[in-house]
Enzyme design. Sequence first.
Site, PDB file in Angstrom:
ATOM      1  NE  ARG A 261     -17.894   4.897  44.257  1.00  0.00           N
ATOM      2  CZ  ARG A 261     -18.182   5.666  43.202  1.00  0.00           C
ATOM      3  NH1 ARG A 261     -19.099   6.628  43.289  1.00  0.00           N
ATOM      4  NH2 ARG A 261     -17.595   5.482  42.052  1.00  0.00           N
TER       5      ARG A 261
ATOM      6  CE  LYS B  35     -26.877   6.824  39.015  1.00  0.00           C
ATOM      7  NZ  LYS B  35     -25.741   7.047  38.071  1.00  0.00           N
TER       8      LYS B  35
ATOM      9  NE  ARG C  68     -23.062   2.320  39.716  1.00  0.00           N
ATOM     10  CZ  ARG C  68     -22.228   3.333  39.948  1.00  0.00           C
ATOM     11  NH1 ARG C  68     -20.923   3.118  40.066  1.00  0.00           N
ATOM     12  NH2 ARG C  68     -22.687   4.559  40.073  1.00  0.00           N
TER      13      ARG C  68
ATOM     14  CG  ASN D 188     -24.437   3.840  36.742  1.00  0.00           C
ATOM     15  OD1 ASN D 188     -25.377   4.534  37.130  1.00  0.00           O
ATOM     16  ND2 ASN D 188     -23.177   4.218  36.854  1.00  0.00           N
TER      17      ASN D 188
ATOM     18  CB  THR E 129     -18.672   4.094  36.708  1.00  0.00           C
ATOM     19  OG1 THR E 129     -18.070   4.686  37.858  1.00  0.00           O
ATOM     20  CG2 THR E 129     -19.627   5.070  36.054  1.00  0.00           C
TER      21      THR E 129
ATOM     22  CG  PHE F 150     -20.833  11.373  31.038  1.00  0.00           C
ATOM     23  CD1 PHE F 150     -21.436  11.741  32.235  1.00  0.00           C
ATOM     24  CD2 PHE F 150     -19.468  11.129  31.038  1.00  0.00           C
ATOM     25  CE1 PHE F 150     -20.712  11.848  33.411  1.00  0.00           C
ATOM     26  CE2 PHE F 150     -18.721  11.237  32.214  1.00  0.00           C
ATOM     27  CZ  PHE F 150     -19.351  11.608  33.402  1.00  0.00           C
TER      28      PHE F 150
ATOM     29  CE1 TYR G 214     -23.985  12.227  39.394  1.00  0.00           C
ATOM     30  CE2 TYR G 214     -26.239  12.574  38.673  1.00  0.00           C
ATOM     31  CZ  TYR G 214     -25.267  11.759  39.213  1.00  0.00           C
ATOM     32  OH  TYR G 214     -25.573  10.466  39.575  1.00  0.00           O
TER      33      TYR G 214
HETATM   34  P1  IDP Z   1     -19.911   7.121  39.678  1.00  0.00           P
HETATM   35  O1  IDP Z   1     -21.421   7.212  39.657  1.00  0.00           O
HETATM   36  O2  IDP Z   1     -19.432   5.689  39.645  1.00  0.00           O
HETATM   37  O3  IDP Z   1     -19.275   7.913  40.791  1.00  0.00           O
HETATM   38  P2  IDP Z   1     -19.099   9.259  37.892  1.00  0.00           P
HETATM   39  O4  IDP Z   1     -17.820   9.259  37.111  1.00  0.00           O
HETATM   40  O5  IDP Z   1     -19.190  10.151  39.073  1.00  0.00           O
HETATM   41  O6  IDP Z   1     -19.399   7.737  38.293  1.00  0.00           O
HETATM   42  O7  IDP Z   1     -20.266   9.607  36.863  1.00  0.00           O
HETATM   43  C1  IDP Z   1     -21.544   9.983  37.334  1.00  0.00           C
HETATM   44  C2  IDP Z   1     -22.594   9.245  36.521  1.00  0.00           C
HETATM   45  O8  IDP Z   1     -22.507   9.698  35.150  1.00  0.00           O
HETATM   46  C3  IDP Z   1     -22.404   7.736  36.409  1.00  0.00           C
HETATM   47  O9  IDP Z   1     -22.916   7.028  37.522  1.00  0.00           O
HETATM   48  C4  IDP Z   1     -23.168   7.415  35.132  1.00  0.00           C
HETATM   49  O10 IDP Z   1     -24.582   7.416  35.343  1.00  0.00           O
HETATM   50  C5  IDP Z   1     -22.806   8.615  34.269  1.00  0.00           C
HETATM   51  N1  IDP Z   1     -21.611   8.348  33.441  1.00  0.00           N
HETATM   52  C6  IDP Z   1     -20.316   8.289  33.847  1.00  0.00           C
HETATM   53  N2  IDP Z   1     -19.481   8.014  32.836  1.00  0.00           N
HETATM   54  C7  IDP Z   1     -20.267   7.897  31.735  1.00  0.00           C
HETATM   55  C8  IDP Z   1     -20.013   7.619  30.351  1.00  0.00           C
HETATM   56  O11 IDP Z   1     -18.864   7.415  29.926  1.00  0.00           O
HETATM   57  N3  IDP Z   1     -21.084   7.581  29.515  1.00  0.00           N
HETATM   58  C9  IDP Z   1     -22.368   7.816  29.944  1.00  0.00           C
HETATM   59  N4  IDP Z   1     -22.656   8.084  31.239  1.00  0.00           N
HETATM   60  C10 IDP Z   1     -21.641   8.128  32.118  1.00  0.00           C
HETATM   61 MG    MG Z   2     -19.356   9.945  41.141  1.00  0.00          MG
END
Ligand code: IDP
Ligand code: MG
Length: 147
Positions: free
Chosen positions: A87, A11, A104, A114, A93, A59, A51
């Site tokens: 993963r 990212k 991460r 992240n 996350t 978010f 996304y």
């Molecule tokens: P993942 O990347 O671990 O699969 P997802 O739930 O698919 O997590 O969320 C996609 C991306 O959205 C995350 O990697 C992160 O960059 C962002 N994200 C997820 N949850 C939050 C949050 O609570 N606050 C801000 N950004 C978030």
């Molecule tokens: Mg995801």
Amino acid sequence: MPGTKTLTIIKPGAVSHEYIGPILKIINDHGFHISAMRLLRLTRKQVENFYAVHNEKPFYNGLVEFMSSGPVVVAILEKKNAVIEYRRLIGHTDPSKAEPGTIRKMFAESVERNAVHGSDSDENAEFECDFFFSRSERFSLFDPLHF
Ligand code: IDP
Ligand code: MG
């Protein structure tokens, strides 16, 4: 049978901190083969489509802004059971909940910034690999033409 490929994105935050090399080294050290790779800047539209499953989340707007804010690396990684294995390597996350030794834990700045993306299912890995790469841009370990 579990699939053999997953899609990662390094990212914008990680790219701007010069973490491309360190992250790719960890990926290789854990036995993943890089079968496709590109450095590019995503448009807002591309991020919105990538996304789309999150478009109701609080978010979402911040995520679209962040992911289109600078260059990223997109890559297809191959390994047995790739989605689950990757993963595990990237960790939770939220980096404050990620295990030591995960990407991460080492490189994320916050739950949003992240460091890396990893596909969450074989079905989504197919969609995500197709989103970025044509057949002629892939050099699969399992393709006798290349290896
Ligand atoms: P993942 O990347 O671990 O699969 P997802 O739930 O698919 O997590 O969320 C996609 C991306 O959205 C995350 O990697 C992160 O960059 C962002 N994200 C997820 N949850 C939050 C949050 O609570 N606050 C801000 N950004 C978030
Ligand atoms: Mg995801």
